[in-house]
Design a protein around this motif. Structure first.
Motif, PDB file in Angstrom:
ATOM      1  N   ILE A   1      -9.013  -1.064  -4.339  1.00 46.43           N
ATOM      2  CA  ILE A   1      -7.882  -0.777  -3.005  1.00 46.43           C
ATOM      3  C   ILE A   1      -9.283  -0.526  -1.902  1.00 46.43           C
ATOM      4  CG2 ILE A   1      -6.118   1.366  -2.114  1.00 46.43           C
ATOM      5  CD1 ILE A   1      -5.297   1.297  -4.147  1.00 46.43           C
ATOM      6  N   GLY A   2      -8.252  -1.640  -1.051  1.00 46.15           N
ATOM      7  CA  GLY A   2      -9.069  -1.852   0.915  1.00 46.15           C
ATOM      8  C   GLY A   2      -8.032  -1.246   0.985  1.00 46.15           C
ATOM      9  N   ASP A   3      -8.226  -1.314   2.871  1.00 43.92           N
ATOM     10  CA  ASP A   3      -7.213  -0.844   3.783  1.00 43.92           C
ATOM     11  C   ASP A   3      -6.178  -1.235   3.566  1.00 43.92           C
ATOM     12  OD1 ASP A   3      -9.714   0.973   4.200  1.00 43.92           O
ATOM     13  OD2 ASP A   3     -10.288  -1.126   5.638  1.00 43.92           O
ATOM     14  N   ARG A   4      -6.520  -2.760   4.233  1.00 46.65           N
ATOM     15  CA  ARG A   4      -5.074  -3.527   4.136  1.00 46.65           C
ATOM     16  C   ARG A   4      -4.368  -2.922   3.044  1.00 46.65           C
ATOM     17  NH1 ARG A   4      -5.991  -8.920   3.813  1.00 46.65           N
ATOM     18  NH2 ARG A   4      -7.801  -8.819   5.565  1.00 46.65           N
ATOM     19  N   ARG A   5      -4.616  -2.830   1.377  1.00 46.93           N
ATOM     20  CA  ARG A   5      -3.862  -2.501   0.471  1.00 46.93           C
ATOM     21  C   ARG A   5      -3.805  -0.630   0.957  1.00 46.93           C
ATOM     22  NH1 ARG A   5      -5.507  -4.590  -4.616  1.00 46.93           N
ATOM     23  NH2 ARG A   5      -4.534  -6.171  -4.003  1.00 46.93           N
ATOM     24  N   PHE A   6      -4.252  -0.496   0.983  1.00 44.41           N
ATOM     25  CA  PHE A   6      -3.870   1.255   1.362  1.00 44.41           C
ATOM     26  C   PHE A   6      -2.706   1.433   2.318  1.00 44.41           C
ATOM     27  CE2 PHE A   6      -4.734   5.135   3.409  1.00 44.41           C
ATOM     28  CZ  PHE A   6      -4.549   6.097   2.632  1.00 44.41           C
ATOM     29  N   ALA A   7      -2.993   0.616   3.526  1.00 43.17           N
ATOM     30  CA  ALA A   7      -1.449   0.746   3.932  1.00 43.17           C
ATOM     31  C   ALA A   7      -0.038   0.436   3.852  1.00 43.17           C
ATOM     32  CB  ALA A   7      -2.110  -0.401   5.477  1.00 43.17           C
ATOM     33  N   VAL A   8      -0.540  -0.786   2.779  1.00 41.87           N
ATOM     34  CA  VAL A   8       1.516  -0.878   2.210  1.00 41.87           C
ATOM     35  C   VAL A   8       1.399   0.395   1.135  1.00 41.87           C
ATOM     36  CG1 VAL A   8       1.900  -2.379   0.486  1.00 41.87           C
ATOM     37  CG2 VAL A   8      -0.005  -3.506   2.505  1.00 41.87           C
ATOM     38  N   LEU A   9       0.350   0.443   0.468  1.00 42.60           N
ATOM     39  CA  LEU A   9       0.458   1.671  -0.748  1.00 42.60           C
ATOM     40  C   LEU A   9       0.991   3.299   0.065  1.00 42.60           C
ATOM     41  CD1 LEU A   9      -1.955   0.541  -3.201  1.00 42.60           C
ATOM     42  CD2 LEU A   9       0.442   0.038  -3.382  1.00 42.60           C
ATOM     43  N   ARG A  10      -0.066   3.557   0.923  1.00 43.80           N
ATOM     44  CA  ARG A  10       0.211   4.933   1.879  1.00 43.80           C
ATOM     45  C   ARG A  10       1.523   5.705   1.577  1.00 43.80           C
ATOM     46  NH1 ARG A  10      -2.610   7.616   6.632  1.00 43.80           N
ATOM     47  NH2 ARG A  10      -2.463   9.360   5.306  1.00 43.80           N
ATOM     48  N   PRO A  11       2.584   4.706   2.192  1.00 42.27           N
ATOM     49  CA  PRO A  11       4.349   5.364   2.510  1.00 42.27           C
ATOM     50  C   PRO A  11       4.256   5.220   1.167  1.00 42.27           C
ATOM     51  CG  PRO A  11       4.002   3.471   3.633  1.00 42.27           C
ATOM     52  CD  PRO A  11       2.941   3.827   2.821  1.00 42.27           C
TER      53      PRO A  11
END
Length: 146
Positions: free
Chosen positions: A132-142
């Motif tokens: 889980i990198g920054d891009r994937r985290f940004a998508v998953l967070r919400p």
């Protein structure tokens, strides 16, 4: 632990730390005859404050799940993600796989991380999961909750 749905004594059950879904079902007097429990992981360790919905249609189980609990179920297969925030501390591998960009391997990494660390206390801990990198985290967070 709140056990709802098709059990003999629905309601809040007091269980010791480390209890499993099967323990909650026993504390609620067992599942009513004829109830389909195939989607229920009876071996899963429970977190304090969870709701276990037994034998309810998926949409109804989501409506009954309070924020921050594991009662929320993932969206239908093929959907863009869960209809309600998915609990990282309680979701099944199959539920995690409904999240965008999460396949069987990453879902297993999430489960391994929560097993090793006693669940997720914040969504930010998802960044510590291998894959889980920054891009994937940004998508998953919400889409998720601890």
């Amino acid at each position: 632990m709140d056990v709802s749905g098709k059990v003999h004594r629905p309601g809040v059950q007091s269980l010791p730390a480390g209890s499993r879904v099967a323990d909650a079902l026993r504390a609620a007097g067992g599942v009513r005859a004829g109830t389909d429990v195939t989607g229920l992981n009876r071996a899963r360790v429970l977190m304090d404050g969870e709701q276990v919905a037994v034998g309810l249609p998926q949409a109804q189980a989501q409506a009954q799940a309070a924020p921050g609990t594991a009662g929320g179920a993932a969206g239908a297969p093929g959907s863009s993600g869960p209809a309600a925030p998915l609990s990282l501390s309680a979701a099944t591998k199959e539920q995690l796989e409904t999240l965008p960009g999460v396949g069987p391997v990453l879902a297993q990494h999430i489960i391994d991380h929560r097993t090793e660390n006693g669940g997720f206390r914040s969504v930010d801990e998802l960044r510590q999961v291998n894959g889980i990198g920054d891009r994937r985290f940004a998508v998953l967070r919400p889409l998720v909750q601890p």
